[in-house]
Motif scaffolding. Sequence first.
Motif, PDB file in Angstrom:
ATOM      1  N   ARG A  52      30.901  21.937   5.092  1.00 27.26           N
ATOM      2  CA  ARG A  52      31.631  20.963   5.966  1.00 27.26           C
ATOM      3  C   ARG A  52      32.431  21.481   7.099  1.00 27.26           C
ATOM      4  O   ARG A  52      32.757  20.877   8.050  1.00 27.26           O
ATOM      5  N   GLN A  53      32.817  22.648   7.034  1.00 24.68           N
ATOM      6  CA  GLN A  53      33.659  23.249   7.951  1.00 24.68           C
ATOM      7  C   GLN A  53      32.966  23.475   9.349  1.00 24.68           C
ATOM      8  O   GLN A  53      31.894  24.063   9.257  1.00 24.68           O
ATOM      9  N   GLU A  54      33.905  22.936  10.260  1.00 28.09           N
ATOM     10  CA  GLU A  54      33.167  23.202  11.672  1.00 28.09           C
ATOM     11  C   GLU A  54      33.580  24.731  12.075  1.00 28.09           C
ATOM     12  O   GLU A  54      34.915  24.861  11.963  1.00 28.09           O
ATOM     13  N   LEU A  55      32.730  25.239  12.861  1.00 33.50           N
ATOM     14  CA  LEU A  55      32.999  26.603  13.512  1.00 33.50           C
ATOM     15  C   LEU A  55      33.494  26.355  14.977  1.00 33.50           C
ATOM     16  O   LEU A  55      32.510  25.646  15.603  1.00 33.50           O
ATOM     17  N   ASN A  56      34.565  27.274  15.145  1.00 36.99           N
ATOM     18  CA  ASN A  56      34.964  27.473  16.875  1.00 36.99           C
ATOM     19  C   ASN A  56      33.658  27.876  17.463  1.00 36.99           C
ATOM     20  O   ASN A  56      33.339  29.027  16.842  1.00 36.99           O
ATOM     21  N   ALA A  57      33.366  27.696  18.697  1.00 33.03           N
ATOM     22  CA  ALA A  57      32.190  28.301  19.728  1.00 33.03           C
ATOM     23  C   ALA A  57      32.851  29.431  20.096  1.00 33.03           C
ATOM     24  O   ALA A  57      32.023  30.429  20.471  1.00 33.03           O
TER      25      ALA A  57
END
Length: 95
Positions: A52-57
Amino acid sequence: TLPQLLVILWNNRSDIHWGTYSVRITFLFLMSLFNSFIAVIEWLLFSRAVARQELNARPIFILGHPRTGTTLIHNILAQDKALSYASLLAVAFPA
């Protein structure tokens, strides 16, 4: 983990001096077995949260020579709840 160690041992079985390195191989086997066990527990406990964790681009990497303040910068950035970092345990025993 254990599967990777077994592949390495199998692929190099004719080049390994089993009698000479039996203690080291046993130690590596036990450590990889422990690491595999912990990896399963880690996957059971955290796999959904990681998915579920969104990764920073644009990740932040701290690079520098010793005694130049990299640890201080790391400690300051670690206080920010919006950022995350790999712990020593996660780096030493990746799953």
